[in-house]
Design an enzyme around this catalytic site. Structure first.
Site, short mmCIF file in Angstrom:
data_model
loop_
_atom_site.label_atom_id
_atom_site.label_comp_id
_atom_site.label_asym_id
_atom_site.label_seq_id
_atom_site.Cartn_x
_atom_site.Cartn_y
_atom_site.Cartn_z
N LYS A 160 26.82 51.86 19.51
CA LYS A 160 27.30 51.56 17.63
C LYS A 160 26.09 51.03 16.93
O LYS A 160 25.59 49.95 17.23
CB LYS A 160 28.49 51.17 17.99
CG LYS A 160 29.32 51.94 18.28
CD LYS A 160 31.13 50.75 18.38
CE LYS A 160 32.40 52.24 19.05
NZ LYS A 160 33.04 50.73 18.79
N GLU A 198 41.23 57.64 13.54
CA GLU A 198 40.46 58.36 13.90
C GLU A 198 40.29 59.71 13.97
O GLU A 198 40.32 60.65 14.12
CB GLU A 198 39.43 57.87 15.10
CG GLU A 198 38.81 57.05 15.21
CD GLU A 198 37.89 56.15 15.86
OE1 GLU A 198 38.66 56.96 17.48
OE2 GLU A 198 37.41 55.01 16.31
P1 PGA Z 1 36.10 50.40 16.47
O1 PGA Z 1 37.07 50.90 17.46
O2 PGA Z 1 34.93 51.94 15.25
O3 PGA Z 1 37.07 50.33 15.00
O4 PGA Z 1 35.82 49.73 16.11
C1 PGA Z 1 36.11 52.01 18.25
C2 PGA Z 1 36.03 51.55 19.46
O5 PGA Z 1 36.50 51.03 19.48
O6 PGA Z 1 35.54 52.37 19.84
ZN ZN Z 2 36.06 50.96 21.66
#
Ligand code: PGA
Ligand code: ZN
Length: 376
Positions: free
Chosen positions: A304, A175
């Site tokens: 998400k 990230e």
């Molecule tokens: P991920 O992690 O996109 O790899 O699932 C992001 C998070 O845990 O917030």
């Molecule tokens: Zn998370």
């Protein structure tokens, strides 16, 4: 809006993995990201037969040619395809159709009054997001609460650049956060000293973490590799005590996934003066949120869209959270694309926080979109 043509294709995400992009009427695009520290209760990204099956299905099936969509809620017709095509295919499909209905301006289409979120920016990290040895804590997050969106973003970036200069770190997580050869505790002290100095100059930047504790959890214990604690293998009670100590000692404003993804009652024992946020615990799933409400597990949740595989269901859980006074944090994934629809959704649906990193083109495109919306 008449949808003549829907095309799907494979693109690469920021981790170099295959991702799906959908293009409607040759003009309106959307794509979906993927996680590395995914929750057990997320829908799968693609068909069991793989991404190519999902792509071919969309390209060949007559269902995706010549149809009309009048409004956002009409996107619901695609929800039933999650079990066949996967959540990422449906979210990309709905995103591209929404862009078409909105003629490219999703935020203004969804709301006449935009509200701007507090950005959570990942500045130092490790865990499942780093191939090299980083911190056990997956993300150390900055939250700047300046008045304008542009200043909030600039301030997070300013602190990020200071960290880069002071540490001379070369490695970054998926990230775009710095990977440091420091223990969790050293990072807390390092960041606290920077943020204290910022405060002296009148700039208030808060500190948060995503512990992503399911990644540390095995056989009923939490395993730390890179920590200055005497004990490196913790029981559930010790993990809860440690997180509460961190909250107090370092004044954490935000703590995501402090415990493993099934421990609703453990979450309830984490200090609620701060935002205690469920990501893997809830997976954008309203049924799991209802359990969390009963158990008083969280006061905030991660949103998400691809965890639940529907923009319509995403809106439902956001609305439900407003009613129940649960704070929401719309979030990128570690494997991101150039899609910036989460910026539009945050501002139109008045989602109070957005977690979308600080560095890297896939993160910055979302931040730029927020600034663009603010400046219009
Ligand atoms: P991920 O992690 O996109 O790899 O699932 C992001 C998070 O845990 O917030
Ligand atoms: Zn998370």
């Amino acid at each position: 809006m008449h949808i003549q043509e829907v095309q799907a294709r494979i693109i690469k995400n920021s981790r170099g993995e295959n991702a799906i992009e959908v293009i409607v009427n040759k003009k309106y695009k959307a794509s979906a990201p993927s996680g590395a520290s995914t929750g057990k209760h997320e829908v799968s990204c693609f068909s069991d037969k793989g991404i190519s099956f999902s792509v071919d299905f969309i390209n060949k099936h007559p269902h995706f040619k010549n149809f009309s969509l009048e409004e956002f809620s009409d996107l619901r017709i695609f929800d039933s395809f999650v079990s066949i095509l996967g959540g990422n295919a449906v979210v990309a499909l709905q995103g591209a159709c929404l862009q078409a209905i909105a003629e490219g301006n999703v935020a203004s289409y969804l709301s006449s009054r935009l509200k701007f979120p507090i950005p959570l920016g990942n500045c130092i990290g490790g865990g499942a997001h780093s191939k090299s040895f980083g911190t056990d804590i997956q993300e150390f997050l900055l939250l700047s609460k300046m008045k304008s969106m542009e200043d909030r973003i600039l301030l997070n970036r300013y602190v990020y650049d200071i960290i880069g200069k002071l540490t001379k770190a070369k490695k970054k997580t998926d990230e775009g956060a710095f990977v440091l050869q420091k223990t969790n505790e050293e990072v807390f002290l390092f960041l606290s000293s920077i943020l204290d100095q910022m405060k002296d100059y009148g700039y208030s930047v808060h500190l948060g973490v995503d512990i992503a504790a399911s990644q540390l959890y095995k056989d009923r214990k939490y395993y730390y590799r890179n920590s200055s604690q005497k004990k490196k293998i913790l029981s559930r009670a010790e993990q809860i005590a440690l997180v509460n100590e961190w909250i107090k000692k370092y004044g954490l404003t935000y703590v995501e996934d402090p415990l493993q993804e099934e421990d609703f009652s453990g979450f309830a024992m984490v200090e609620k003066k701060t935002l205690v946020c469920g990501d893997d615990l809830i997976t954008t799933n309203i049924a799991r949120l209802k359990i969390a409400l009963k158990e008083k597990s969280v006061n905030s949740i991660i949103i998400k869209p691809n965890q639940i595989g529907s923009l319509v269901k995403t809106k439902e859980i956001v609305d439900f959270c407003k009613k129940k006074e649960i704070q929401t944090i719309i979030s990128h994934r570690s494997g991101e694309t150039m899609d910036s629809i989460i910026a539009d959704l945050a501002t139109a649906w008045h989602i109070p926080y957005i977690k979308t990193g600080i560095f890297g083109k896939e993160r910055e495109v979302k931040l730029q979109r927020l600034v663009e919306l603010e400046n219009r």
